[in-house]
Design a protein around this motif. Structure first.
Motif, PDB file in Angstrom:
ATOM      1  N   HIS A 186      -2.603   0.281   7.696  1.00  0.00           N
ATOM      2  CA  HIS A 186      -2.615   0.939   6.384  1.00  0.00           C
ATOM      3  C   HIS A 186      -1.546   0.292   5.508  1.00  0.00           C
ATOM      4  CE1 HIS A 186      -2.847   3.787   3.190  1.00  0.00           C
ATOM      5  NE2 HIS A 186      -1.700   4.384   3.472  1.00  0.00           N
ATOM      6  N   ALA A 187      -1.973  -0.301   4.401  1.00  0.00           N
ATOM      7  CA  ALA A 187      -1.042  -0.932   3.468  1.00  0.00           C
ATOM      8  C   ALA A 187      -1.020  -0.127   2.178  1.00  0.00           C
ATOM      9  CB  ALA A 187      -1.462  -2.373   3.195  1.00  0.00           C
ATOM     10  N   TRP A 188       0.167   0.015   1.599  1.00  0.00           N
ATOM     11  CA  TRP A 188       0.256   0.766   0.351  1.00  0.00           C
ATOM     12  C   TRP A 188       1.234   0.096  -0.604  1.00  0.00           C
ATOM     13  CZ3 TRP A 188       4.171   1.431   3.576  1.00  0.00           C
ATOM     14  CH2 TRP A 188       5.375   1.927   3.109  1.00  0.00           C
ATOM     15  N   LEU A 189       1.130   0.450  -1.896  1.00  0.00           N
ATOM     16  CA  LEU A 189       1.893  -0.221  -2.946  1.00  0.00           C
ATOM     17  C   LEU A 189       2.991   0.655  -3.532  1.00  0.00           C
ATOM     18  CD1 LEU A 189      -1.116  -1.731  -4.955  1.00  0.00           C
ATOM     19  CD2 LEU A 189       0.181  -2.785  -3.103  1.00  0.00           C
ATOM     20  N   ASP A 197       4.717  10.115   3.388  1.00  0.00           N
ATOM     21  CA  ASP A 197       3.372  10.518   2.986  1.00  0.00           C
ATOM     22  C   ASP A 197       2.329   9.538   3.500  1.00  0.00           C
ATOM     23  OD1 ASP A 197       4.366  12.705   1.636  1.00  0.00           O
ATOM     24  OD2 ASP A 197       4.512  11.641  -0.270  1.00  0.00           O
ATOM     25  N   GLU A 198       2.652   8.246   3.419  1.00  0.00           N
ATOM     26  CA  GLU A 198       1.710   7.225   3.881  1.00  0.00           C
ATOM     27  C   GLU A 198       1.571   7.237   5.397  1.00  0.00           C
ATOM     28  OE1 GLU A 198      -0.176   5.799   1.797  1.00  0.00           O
ATOM     29  OE2 GLU A 198       0.926   6.625   0.095  1.00  0.00           O
ATOM     30  N   ARG A 200       1.617   9.945   7.117  1.00  0.00           N
ATOM     31  CA  ARG A 200       0.688  11.044   7.359  1.00  0.00           C
ATOM     32  C   ARG A 200      -0.756  10.605   7.117  1.00  0.00           C
ATOM     33  NH1 ARG A 200       4.809  14.290   5.329  1.00  0.00           N
ATOM     34  NH2 ARG A 200       4.069  14.095   3.171  1.00  0.00           N
ATOM     35  N   VAL A 201      -0.969   9.810   6.070  1.00  0.00           N
ATOM     36  CA  VAL A 201      -2.307   9.291   5.795  1.00  0.00           C
ATOM     37  C   VAL A 201      -2.826   8.508   6.997  1.00  0.00           C
ATOM     38  CG1 VAL A 201      -3.609   7.603   4.422  1.00  0.00           C
ATOM     39  CG2 VAL A 201      -2.060   9.214   3.292  1.00  0.00           C
ATOM     40  N   LEU A 202      -1.974   7.666   7.555  1.00  0.00           N
ATOM     41  CA  LEU A 202      -2.359   6.852   8.703  1.00  0.00           C
ATOM     42  C   LEU A 202      -2.630   7.726   9.923  1.00  0.00           C
ATOM     43  CD1 LEU A 202      -2.785   4.109   9.991  1.00  0.00           C
ATOM     44  CD2 LEU A 202      -0.307   3.884  10.241  1.00  0.00           C
ATOM     45  N   ALA A 203      -1.761   8.694  10.172  1.00  0.00           N
ATOM     46  CA  ALA A 203      -1.927   9.568  11.334  1.00  0.00           C
ATOM     47  C   ALA A 203      -3.206  10.392  11.226  1.00  0.00           C
ATOM     48  CB  ALA A 203      -0.713  10.490  11.459  1.00  0.00           C
ATOM     49  N   GLU A 204      -3.500  10.897  10.024  1.00  0.00           N
ATOM     50  CA  GLU A 204      -4.704  11.709   9.831  1.00  0.00           C
ATOM     51  C   GLU A 204      -5.973  10.876   9.970  1.00  0.00           C
ATOM     52  OE1 GLU A 204      -4.113  13.484   6.042  1.00  0.00           O
ATOM     53  OE2 GLU A 204      -2.589  14.893   6.762  1.00  0.00           O
TER      54      GLU A 204
END
Length: 283
Positions: A186-189, A197-198, A200-204
C-alpha cells in the motif's frame, strides 16, 4: 482464483515468441488450477487490397486459415511439453483479436496474453488492445511479462477501496495454491502524521482474506511514495506473480484501466494478473 467450474484457461496465439511464452505460462497455470487449456487464434481476413467484386478470393482465404491452423497446432504441442497429461484444445476463430478474446473470456477461468504479438495478434503490443482486454475481459487477465521466479512471492497492490478487494482475494487464492508468501503493498502520498491511518487501511484490506486463507504468510508493506506504480514495479522483481485491480468506475469507467494498473502493465518484471471488479457478481 476464479471458480467457474470446468472453465478453461484461454490463451491467444499468433506464432510469435511472445505468444509461445504465453502458451507455456498458460499451460503451467492450467496445471496449477486443474483446468483444461484452450488455444485460440483470431482469424481476420486482411481487407486491404481485397477485390470488392462478386468473386471472393477463396483460395488465399483457405491458405491463410491453414496457416492459422498450423500455428494453433504448434502452440498445442508446445503446451503439451509443459505437461503431457494436460487437456489441450485449439481453435481458429473468426474475428479481430480483441473481439474474439472478449468473447472467449465469458466462459474462461483465466485469459492469458503475450506482451507483444505478430500477425493476427499484432495489436497485442502492451498498448491499446492489451489495455482493453485487461479492463473489459469477463475473467482475470494474465499478461506474460518478465520472469516468474518459482520461489518468489505473490505481490498485490491495495488502495483501501472496494475496487481493489477482489484483486486482494485473487492474490490470496493464488498464494495459497502456490504455497507462496503474499506481499501486500500500500503506497500513499499523504503526510507522515497520517501513517497510522494508512496502516489501518492496509490491515483492513488484508484482515478478512487472511482469516479465509490462514495458511498464507502475509507480509504487509506500507510505503510513502509519489508513484504507487513504481513501487509495485520494483516489488515485481523476483516475484512469481504480481496482481493489480482494474479500477474502472461507472458505465464508462468499467471500460477503462486505472492509471496505476496501466503503468504496471507496461513495466512489470513478472507475469501480471489484472483483476476487474465484478460489482459483487458471482464469477
Amino acid at each position: 482464483m476464479t471458480d467457474r467450474t470446468g472453465a478453461p484457461v484461454v490463451v491467444g496465439v499468433d506464432g510469435s515468441p511472445s505468444a509461445l511464452d504465453a502458451v507455456r505460462l498458460a499451460a503451467r497455470e492450467a496445471v496449477l488450477r486443474h483446468r483444461p487449456l484452450r488455444v485460440v487464434n483470431a482469424f481476420l481476413w486482411p481487407l486491404v487490397g481485397t477485390p470488392l467484386g462478386m468473386v471472393a478470393p477463396v483460395l488465399p482465404d483457405i491458405e491463410l486459415r491453414q496457416e492459422a491452423g498450423k500455428l494453433v497446432e504448434e502452440a498445442v504441442d508446445e503446451a503439451r511439453k509443459v505437461d503431457a497429461e494436460l487437456a489441450v484444445t485449439g481453435a481458429v476463430v473468426d474475428g479481430g483479436p480483441v473481439a474474439v478474446l472478449l468473447r472467449e473470456s465469458r466462459d474462461a477461468a483465466l485469459l492469458v496474453l503475450g506482451h507483444r504479438g505478430l500477425g493476427g495478434f499484432a495489436e497485442l503490443l502492451v498498448g491499446s488492445a492489451a489495455v482493453q482486454l485487461s479492463a473489459r475481459a469477463d475473467c482475470p487477465v494474465l499478461v506474460a511479462r518478465g520472469e516468474a521466479r518459482a520461489d518468489g512471492p505473490v505481490v498485490v497492490g491495495v488502495d483501501g477501496s472496494a475496487l481493489s478487494d477482489e484483486a486482494v482475494g485473487f492474490a490470496f487464492a493464488e498464494a495459497a495454491a502456490r504455497g507462496a508468501e503474499l506481499v501486500v503493498v500500500h503506497a500513499w502520498l499523504y503526510p507522515q502524521e497520517l501513517r497510522a491511518d494508512e496502516q489501518r487501511v492496509l490491515a483492513e484490506a488484508v484482515a478478512g482474506w487472511a482469516e479465509r486463507y490462514p495458511e498464507v504468510t502475509v507480509r504487509p508493506k506500507l510505503v510513502s511514495a509519489a508513484t504507487p506504480a513504481r513501487v509495485l514495479v520494483e516489488e515485481s522483481v523476483g516475484a512469481q506473480l504480481t496482481v493489480v485491480g482494474a479500477h474502472g468506475r461507472g458505465s464508462l469507467g468499467s471500460l477503462l484501466l486505472g492509471s496505476v494498473s496501466h503503468a504496471v502493465l507496461h513495466h512489470c518484471h513478472s507475469p501480471l494478473a489484472v483483476v476487474r471488479h465484478r460489482g459483487g457478481r458471482d464469477r
